[in-house]
Design an enzyme around this catalytic site. Sequence first.
Site, short mmCIF file in Angstrom:
data_model
loop_
_atom_site.label_atom_id
_atom_site.label_comp_id
_atom_site.label_asym_id
_atom_site.label_seq_id
_atom_site.Cartn_x
_atom_site.Cartn_y
_atom_site.Cartn_z
N LEU A 1 0.80 -1.25 0.06
CA LEU A 1 0.14 -0.15 0.00
C LEU A 1 0.81 1.39 0.09
O LEU A 1 0.48 2.38 -0.67
CB LEU A 1 -1.12 -0.01 1.14
CG LEU A 1 -1.80 1.24 1.19
CD1 LEU A 1 -2.77 1.23 -0.03
CD2 LEU A 1 -2.69 1.05 2.52
N SER B 1 0.63 -5.69 3.43
CA SER B 1 -0.42 -4.78 3.18
C SER B 1 -1.64 -5.77 2.91
O SER B 1 -2.92 -5.80 3.46
CB SER B 1 -0.34 -3.90 2.01
OG SER B 1 0.56 -2.90 2.50
N GLN C 1 -5.75 -7.76 8.18
CA GLN C 1 -7.31 -8.14 8.59
C GLN C 1 -8.23 -7.08 9.05
O GLN C 1 -9.11 -6.89 8.83
CB GLN C 1 -7.27 -9.35 9.48
CG GLN C 1 -6.65 -10.56 8.95
CD GLN C 1 -6.92 -12.02 10.01
OE1 GLN C 1 -7.13 -11.74 11.26
NE2 GLN C 1 -6.53 -13.04 9.39
N GLU D 1 -10.88 -2.05 18.66
CA GLU D 1 -9.88 -2.60 18.86
C GLU D 1 -9.01 -2.34 19.88
O GLU D 1 -9.38 -1.26 20.48
CB GLU D 1 -8.96 -2.90 17.46
CG GLU D 1 -9.71 -3.50 16.28
CD GLU D 1 -8.76 -3.72 14.98
OE1 GLU D 1 -7.65 -3.29 15.20
OE2 GLU D 1 -9.15 -4.34 14.00
N HIS E 1 2.11 -9.93 17.63
CA HIS E 1 0.63 -9.85 17.46
C HIS E 1 0.22 -10.83 18.41
O HIS E 1 0.94 -12.06 18.49
CB HIS E 1 0.11 -10.11 16.21
CG HIS E 1 -1.55 -9.84 16.03
ND1 HIS E 1 -2.45 -10.68 16.71
CD2 HIS E 1 -2.00 -9.03 15.49
CE1 HIS E 1 -3.72 -9.88 16.43
NE2 HIS E 1 -3.38 -9.23 15.77
N ARG F 1 -1.36 -4.13 22.88
CA ARG F 1 -0.88 -5.56 22.17
C ARG F 1 0.20 -6.07 22.97
O ARG F 1 0.27 -7.36 23.17
CB ARG F 1 -0.58 -5.18 20.70
CG ARG F 1 -1.75 -5.19 19.76
CD ARG F 1 -1.30 -5.19 18.33
NE ARG F 1 -2.51 -5.26 17.36
CZ ARG F 1 -2.36 -5.29 16.09
NH1 ARG F 1 -1.10 -5.04 15.55
NH2 ARG F 1 -3.59 -5.40 15.39
N HIS G 1 4.92 -9.56 14.05
CA HIS G 1 3.93 -8.90 13.34
C HIS G 1 3.99 -7.54 12.48
O HIS G 1 3.72 -7.39 11.51
CB HIS G 1 2.57 -8.73 14.20
CG HIS G 1 1.35 -8.44 13.68
ND1 HIS G 1 0.73 -9.12 12.56
CD2 HIS G 1 0.49 -7.31 13.74
CE1 HIS G 1 -0.22 -8.48 12.09
NE2 HIS G 1 -0.47 -7.56 12.42
N GLU H 1 6.06 0.41 6.23
CA GLU H 1 6.64 -0.27 7.81
C GLU H 1 8.40 -0.25 7.64
O GLU H 1 8.92 -0.13 8.66
CB GLU H 1 6.23 -1.83 7.77
CG GLU H 1 6.54 -2.51 8.91
CD GLU H 1 6.00 -3.88 9.02
OE1 GLU H 1 6.33 -4.42 10.07
OE2 GLU H 1 5.25 -4.23 8.35
N ARG I 1 2.83 0.05 18.39
CA ARG I 1 1.93 0.60 17.29
C ARG I 1 0.29 0.37 17.82
O ARG I 1 0.11 -0.68 18.26
CB ARG I 1 2.02 0.13 15.99
CG ARG I 1 1.19 0.22 14.74
CD ARG I 1 1.20 -0.43 13.58
NE ARG I 1 1.12 -1.91 13.60
CZ ARG I 1 0.12 -2.70 13.40
NH1 ARG I 1 -0.95 -1.66 13.32
NH2 ARG I 1 -0.11 -3.93 13.53
N LEU J 1 -1.95 0.30 7.91
CA LEU J 1 -2.41 0.75 6.73
C LEU J 1 -2.56 2.11 6.62
O LEU J 1 -2.35 2.68 5.51
CB LEU J 1 -3.71 -0.28 6.50
CG LEU J 1 -3.54 -1.80 6.29
CD1 LEU J 1 -5.16 -2.22 5.80
CD2 LEU J 1 -2.62 -1.93 5.07
#
Length: 506
Positions: free
Chosen positions: A17, A45, A49, A116, A232, A278, A337, A361, A372, A378
């Site tokens: 992306l 990218s 999900q 999230e 992750h 996370r 991740h 990234e 993050r 994204l």
Amino acid sequence: MTNRHHHDGVLIVGAGLAGLSAALSVAPRKALVLSPTPLNQGCSSAWAQGGMAAALADDDAPALHAADTIAAGAGLCDPAAVEILTAEGPAAVRKLAALGAPFDRTETGDFAQSLEAAHSRARVARVKGDQAGREIMRAVVAAAFAAPHIESRAGVRVRALLQDAEGRVRGAITEHRGVLWEITADAVILATGGLGGLYAVTTTPPEVKGEGLGLAAMAGAVIADPEFVQFHPTAIDVGRDPAPLATEALRGEGAVLVNGLDESFMAAYHPAAELAPRDVVARAIHAEIAAGRGAFLDARQAVGDHFPTEFPGVFAACMSAAIDPRSQLIPVAPACHYHMGGVATDAQGRTSLDGLFAAGECASTGVHGANRLASNSLLEAAVFGVRAGEAAREATPAQARVQPARPLPDLKGAALLTLRRAMSADAGVVRDAQGLERLIDTVDGLKAAHGEGPILTTASLVARAALERRESRGGHYRADFTASREPPARTFVTPPALKALCVAAE
């Protein structure tokens, strides 16, 4: 023999992306996009999900999104970069929707948004539940193919950057089907993704091995925060490489984490339980597994029979491993991740080297800090990819001759497997000096045997910076230094790349 070609425009390395957003923004100048795989394959990218976080709802605002981003970043975010990300985020999502990305909508036509971890609002715009990356990339790839100023070449790996006598980046040495090409251009944008492929347990495509960061470092670019790697929490633990991912949106919908004793354990680690940041969730799962209790995601009540339609990607991954998430627990484990560090850039993607830009990234803009915020990746790729493309568009053609250069050493096969296992073991969710010193010895041994190339340079940067940072902060957790230091300080690695580690206060 090396073939030579001059591209009258901007050379873009990477077709995720960030790379394609930059390519579209280079117009009317020409963009040559190089990718080791066909477009929409082999880039992180397309595997994303959750979706894109942005303040799109009436009860949200960029300032609230910025506050959540900075809180998750554990003191290391650049507030100015975060302000750009969150202020320009809503327009970036709407622009992708206009390109054809089929974001989920409510009955009134607004963006359907998920909650999230560490977000104070439901602000993650999603596509078909867990198909955001694939569908967004489908739309962007179609736009790139239709753009007359963009040329793309697949199956191409960059083996070194080309520079003139003044150090300005003038192009790259590339390899295609065993044939070397020396491609010069007016500017180069690195959009090569992260470094997940350097870890034995990862959720990212295996092609993503930190090569862009290593190439830039070996050319003399300043690298920022290489020690900060995000794991992750809920990779689906079924022994696959790479590991399939159970999106964080599942926990946003109410799925809970339990151990093998059927105990819900997250409240014992953080008051936000499943919606903790996370790094906290990853360490909690790591601790439960290390204690022999295991870790599982229970979405039977939260999603249940709606799995095939609401989360088709996760459902398919589970069913292919003989797990029916409608009626069974999903075994999970932390996996590499995302990389918060990267090539240091300004807000326009400029690196410390003239002629070299970076986005996505592989860049470090300062928006992610030490950890993050979910679904900001994204968004960063779209926002700062456009900015890098616009800045590179203004680059003036360089007249100086390039300096002679050769392809840098590669790392493959058993040697790469040795590195991946060492990175997971010693630079993983929990680190200590003994493990990091062991990792550095492993990397140095591989350099002696195979030469110092971009992959080993990136691994060395992560290990050495992690050893130098004697504290725990965000995604970097030291078992031997569990407290955080004050004031917060970023890490900058200055040329020559592995000689000077400088921790500079914000």
